[in-house]
Design a protein around this motif. Structure first.
Motif, PDB file in Angstrom:
ATOM      1  N   GLU A   4      21.869 -14.160 -19.195  1.00  8.13           N
ATOM      2  CA  GLU A   4      22.504 -15.447 -19.490  1.00  8.13           C
ATOM      3  C   GLU A   4      22.658 -16.242 -18.238  1.00  8.13           C
ATOM      4  OE1 GLU A   4      26.082 -15.141 -21.875  1.00  8.13           O
ATOM      5  OE2 GLU A   4      25.021 -14.473 -23.612  1.00  8.13           O
ATOM      6  N   HIS A   5      22.214 -17.531 -18.185  1.00  4.98           N
ATOM      7  CA  HIS A   5      22.285 -18.287 -17.060  1.00  4.98           C
ATOM      8  C   HIS A   5      22.003 -19.852 -17.363  1.00  4.98           C
ATOM      9  CE1 HIS A   5      22.180 -19.170 -13.012  1.00  4.98           C
ATOM     10  NE2 HIS A   5      20.952 -20.037 -12.879  1.00  4.98           N
ATOM     11  N   THR A   6      23.297 -20.570 -16.995  1.00  2.00           N
ATOM     12  CA  THR A   6      23.292 -21.909 -17.046  1.00  2.00           C
ATOM     13  C   THR A   6      22.325 -22.509 -15.907  1.00  2.00           C
ATOM     14  OG1 THR A   6      25.545 -21.586 -18.137  1.00  2.00           O
ATOM     15  CG2 THR A   6      24.775 -23.814 -17.456  1.00  2.00           C
ATOM     16  N   THR A   7      21.406 -23.200 -16.583  1.00  2.00           N
ATOM     17  CA  THR A   7      20.402 -23.819 -15.523  1.00  2.00           C
ATOM     18  C   THR A   7      21.181 -25.006 -14.972  1.00  2.00           C
ATOM     19  OG1 THR A   7      18.774 -23.350 -16.815  1.00  2.00           O
ATOM     20  CG2 THR A   7      17.944 -24.596 -15.097  1.00  2.00           C
ATOM     21  N   VAL A   8      20.899 -24.887 -13.544  1.00  5.00           N
ATOM     22  CA  VAL A   8      21.659 -26.031 -12.462  1.00  5.00           C
ATOM     23  C   VAL A   8      20.758 -27.215 -12.447  1.00  5.00           C
ATOM     24  CG1 VAL A   8      22.779 -26.333 -10.481  1.00  5.00           C
ATOM     25  CG2 VAL A   8      23.153 -24.265 -11.579  1.00  5.00           C
ATOM     26  N   LEU A   9      21.210 -28.369 -12.354  1.00  6.65           N
ATOM     27  CA  LEU A   9      20.458 -29.633 -12.059  1.00  6.65           C
ATOM     28  C   LEU A   9      18.869 -29.561 -12.870  1.00  6.65           C
ATOM     29  CD1 LEU A   9      21.077 -29.717  -8.347  1.00  6.65           C
ATOM     30  CD2 LEU A   9      21.673 -31.498  -9.865  1.00  6.65           C
ATOM     31  N   LEU A  10      19.055 -29.473 -14.189  1.00  8.14           N
ATOM     32  CA  LEU A  10      18.196 -29.120 -15.003  1.00  8.14           C
ATOM     33  C   LEU A  10      17.262 -30.442 -15.268  1.00  8.14           C
ATOM     34  CD1 LEU A  10      16.282 -27.600 -16.979  1.00  8.14           C
ATOM     35  CD2 LEU A  10      17.841 -28.115 -18.720  1.00  8.14           C
ATOM     36  N   HIS A  11      17.677 -31.342 -15.616  1.00  3.44           N
ATOM     37  CA  HIS A  11      17.030 -32.588 -15.819  1.00  3.44           C
ATOM     38  C   HIS A  11      16.496 -33.292 -14.332  1.00  3.44           C
ATOM     39  CE1 HIS A  11      17.602 -32.389 -20.187  1.00  3.44           C
ATOM     40  NE2 HIS A  11      18.814 -32.172 -19.758  1.00  3.44           N
ATOM     41  N   GLU A  12      17.622 -33.254 -13.451  1.00  2.00           N
ATOM     42  CA  GLU A  12      17.276 -33.987 -12.307  1.00  2.00           C
ATOM     43  C   GLU A  12      16.143 -33.107 -11.503  1.00  2.00           C
ATOM     44  OE1 GLU A  12      21.722 -34.098 -12.794  1.00  2.00           O
ATOM     45  OE2 GLU A  12      20.190 -32.798 -13.149  1.00  2.00           O
ATOM     46  N   GLY A  16      12.177 -34.854 -11.394  1.00  2.00           N
ATOM     47  CA  GLY A  16      11.739 -35.072 -10.030  1.00  2.00           C
ATOM     48  C   GLY A  16      10.356 -34.425  -9.924  1.00  2.00           C
ATOM     49  N   LEU A  17      10.005 -33.534 -10.753  1.00  2.00           N
ATOM     50  CA  LEU A  17       8.513 -32.918 -10.803  1.00  2.00           C
ATOM     51  C   LEU A  17       7.562 -33.993 -11.239  1.00  2.00           C
ATOM     52  CD1 LEU A  17       8.679 -29.522 -12.234  1.00  2.00           C
ATOM     53  CD2 LEU A  17       8.270 -30.010 -10.028  1.00  2.00           C
ATOM     54  N   ASN A  18       7.721 -35.240 -11.796  1.00  2.00           N
ATOM     55  CA  ASN A  18       6.798 -35.960 -12.535  1.00  2.00           C
ATOM     56  C   ASN A  18       5.924 -35.163 -13.170  1.00  2.00           C
ATOM     57  OD1 ASN A  18       8.328 -38.365 -11.804  1.00  2.00           O
ATOM     58  ND2 ASN A  18       6.825 -38.823  -9.838  1.00  2.00           N
ATOM     59  N   VAL A  19       6.148 -34.476 -14.265  1.00  2.00           N
ATOM     60  CA  VAL A  19       5.467 -33.555 -15.039  1.00  2.00           C
ATOM     61  C   VAL A  19       4.136 -34.553 -15.487  1.00  2.00           C
ATOM     62  CG1 VAL A  19       5.272 -31.975 -16.849  1.00  2.00           C
ATOM     63  CG2 VAL A  19       7.014 -32.163 -15.402  1.00  2.00           C
ATOM     64  N   ARG A  20       2.964 -34.018 -15.322  1.00  2.00           N
ATOM     65  CA  ARG A  20       1.767 -34.516 -15.889  1.00  2.00           C
ATOM     66  C   ARG A  20       1.590 -33.491 -16.992  1.00  2.00           C
ATOM     67  NH1 ARG A  20      -2.829 -34.549 -11.302  1.00  2.00           N
ATOM     68  NH2 ARG A  20      -3.984 -35.020 -13.150  1.00  2.00           N
ATOM     69  N   THR A 283      13.923 -37.275  -1.389  1.00  2.00           N
ATOM     70  CA  THR A 283      15.288 -37.134  -1.272  1.00  2.00           C
ATOM     71  C   THR A 283      15.739 -37.417   0.043  1.00  2.00           C
ATOM     72  OG1 THR A 283      15.086 -34.844  -1.455  1.00  2.00           O
ATOM     73  CG2 THR A 283      15.591 -36.027  -3.405  1.00  2.00           C
ATOM     74  N   ARG A 284      16.017 -38.534   0.415  1.00  2.00           N
ATOM     75  CA  ARG A 284      16.692 -38.860   1.686  1.00  2.00           C
ATOM     76  C   ARG A 284      18.089 -38.048   2.051  1.00  2.00           C
ATOM     77  NH1 ARG A 284      12.675 -39.243   5.092  1.00  2.00           N
ATOM     78  NH2 ARG A 284      11.015 -40.339   4.071  1.00  2.00           N
ATOM     79  N   LYS A 285      18.791 -38.067   1.001  1.00  2.00           N
ATOM     80  CA  LYS A 285      19.998 -37.038   0.533  1.00  2.00           C
ATOM     81  C   LYS A 285      19.989 -36.251  -0.596  1.00  2.00           C
ATOM     82  CE  LYS A 285      23.224 -40.480   2.726  1.00  2.00           C
ATOM     83  NZ  LYS A 285      24.585 -41.389   2.660  1.00  2.00           N
ATOM     84  N   PRO A 286      20.213 -35.053  -0.407  1.00  2.00           N
ATOM     85  CA  PRO A 286      20.147 -34.221  -1.551  1.00  2.00           C
ATOM     86  C   PRO A 286      20.820 -34.749  -2.692  1.00  2.00           C
ATOM     87  CG  PRO A 286      21.917 -33.265   0.013  1.00  2.00           C
ATOM     88  CD  PRO A 286      21.142 -34.696   0.593  1.00  2.00           C
ATOM     89  N   ILE A 287      20.256 -34.239  -3.943  1.00  2.00           N
ATOM     90  CA  ILE A 287      20.746 -34.749  -5.434  1.00  2.00           C
ATOM     91  C   ILE A 287      21.861 -33.585  -5.484  1.00  2.00           C
ATOM     92  CG2 ILE A 287      20.304 -34.910  -7.800  1.00  2.00           C
ATOM     93  CD1 ILE A 287      17.341 -36.009  -6.842  1.00  2.00           C
ATOM     94  N   LEU A 288      22.970 -34.092  -6.054  1.00  2.00           N
ATOM     95  CA  LEU A 288      24.137 -33.239  -6.267  1.00  2.00           C
ATOM     96  C   LEU A 288      24.446 -33.212  -7.832  1.00  2.00           C
ATOM     97  CD1 LEU A 288      26.422 -34.235  -3.277  1.00  2.00           C
ATOM     98  CD2 LEU A 288      24.628 -32.630  -3.230  1.00  2.00           C
TER      99      LEU A 288
END
Length: 315
Positions: A4-12, A16-20, A283-288
């Motif tokens: 079990e693992h809660t995915t961190v920053l999932l949607h961000e 960010g990948l801009n999935v094709r 990301t000039r500054k990291p996404i938190l």
């Protein structure tokens, strides 16, 4: 125990990948498959996801989670440092996106016999890949006092590194240090009580340091980022989630270097070194993590997401 693992920053991360839909994506630290699952939901019939993890339990858990996507998904048990040769075996030379989540999974932390946690007594293990022979026990009992000091100072950034190393060597001369509980007690005695009362768990930094040393985590990250960026197709992106300052510094530096690789002295009017930018830092500054994520998952509090995009136009 289930993985079990809660995915961190999932949607961000996935945003960010801009999935094709027809793209090829690599989750280089597959874990329980959280990021991979979200990517797969955005892939079309010709899209593909390659999942890489060195932990057999992670591969098994992700396999179950992703089985509904059929042949879109290929899983490889390996370290992400071997991504390029592993993808070559599949006939893949370039990809549209890569994710790296550098955190230790909740499963690894909460499974006592993996030996990652200072909160449970267990054998000193800490191997990400259980095929590896060397364990944390070998470091604690085999490294010299000077080597232990270096590891705890550099990777744990603990100001009491010298005293902790000294106490470890003193105790192991009496008997080998076998468990996380034993190491915990040694560290407690090496750090002043008034500091322990105000600075969180006394063992956190030392355990982190030993884990990083054992699994060569920073070395692998440092040696892999440039090659990963080179594998991206034009417009492709790499998204990296770090959990402590040492990792974040490496990622930030690598992204900046690939955006501006020029080595000419600053007083030169034009570039003559011939080094060309490979892309741009998104990301000039990291996404938190958001306030909502921090509230629901306390382990996300130190997470930082950085994104780099390969130069060139998509077709």
């Amino acid at each position: 125990m289930a993985f079990e693992h809660t995915t961190v920053l999932l949607h961000e991360t996935v945003d960010g990948l801009n999935v094709r839909p027809d793209g090829i994506y690599v989750d280089a630290t597959l874990g329980g498959g959280g990021h991979a699952f979200e990517v797969c939901t955005q892939l079309g019939d010709t899209g593909r996801l390659i999942g890489i993890d060195q932990d057999a339990d992670a591969i098994a858990a992700a396999g179950k989670r992703l089985e509904g996507f059929g042949e879109k998904v290929t899983m490889i048990r390996s370290n992400y440092r071997d991504m390029k040769p592993e993808l070559h075996k599949l006939g893949i030379d370039s990809v549209d996106g890569i994710t790296l989540d550098l955190g230790v999974s909740s499963y690894q932390l909460d499974t006592a016999d993996r030996g990652f946690s200072y909160r449970m007594d267990a054998p000193l293990d800490m191997r990400m890949d259980q095929r590896q022979k060397m364990t944390a026990k070998d470091i604690v009992n085999g490294y010299s006092e000077t080597e232990l000091f270096r590891v705890i100072r550099d990777y744990g950034e603990d100001r009491f590194a010298k005293n902790i190393a000294k106490h470890i060597v003193m105790e192991r001369e009496k008997a080998p240090i076998e468990t996380t509980g034993q190491l915990n007690e040694i560290i407690r005695h090496a750090i002043p009580m008034k500091i322990q009362k105000t600075s969180g768990h006394p063992s956190k930094r030392t355990f982190q340091a030993i884990r990083i040393e054992l699994n060569h985590e920073l070395e692998v990250l440092r040696d892999s980022l440039d090659e990963m960026i080179d594998m991206l197709r034009p417009g492709g992106r790499i998204c990296v989630i770090t959990f402590h300052s040492l990792e974040d510094r490496i990622v930030k530096s690598a992204f900046r270097r690939n955006e501006n690789p020029c080595t000419c002295p600053s007083h030169f009017p034009v570039c003559v070194c011939g080094k060309v930018s490979k892309g741009k830092v998104i990301t000039r500054k990291p996404i938190l993590p958001s306030a909502e994520e921090l509230e629901s998952n306390s382990r996300s509090k130190s997470a930082k997401l950085r994104i780099f995009e390969r130069a060139g136009e998509t077709t």
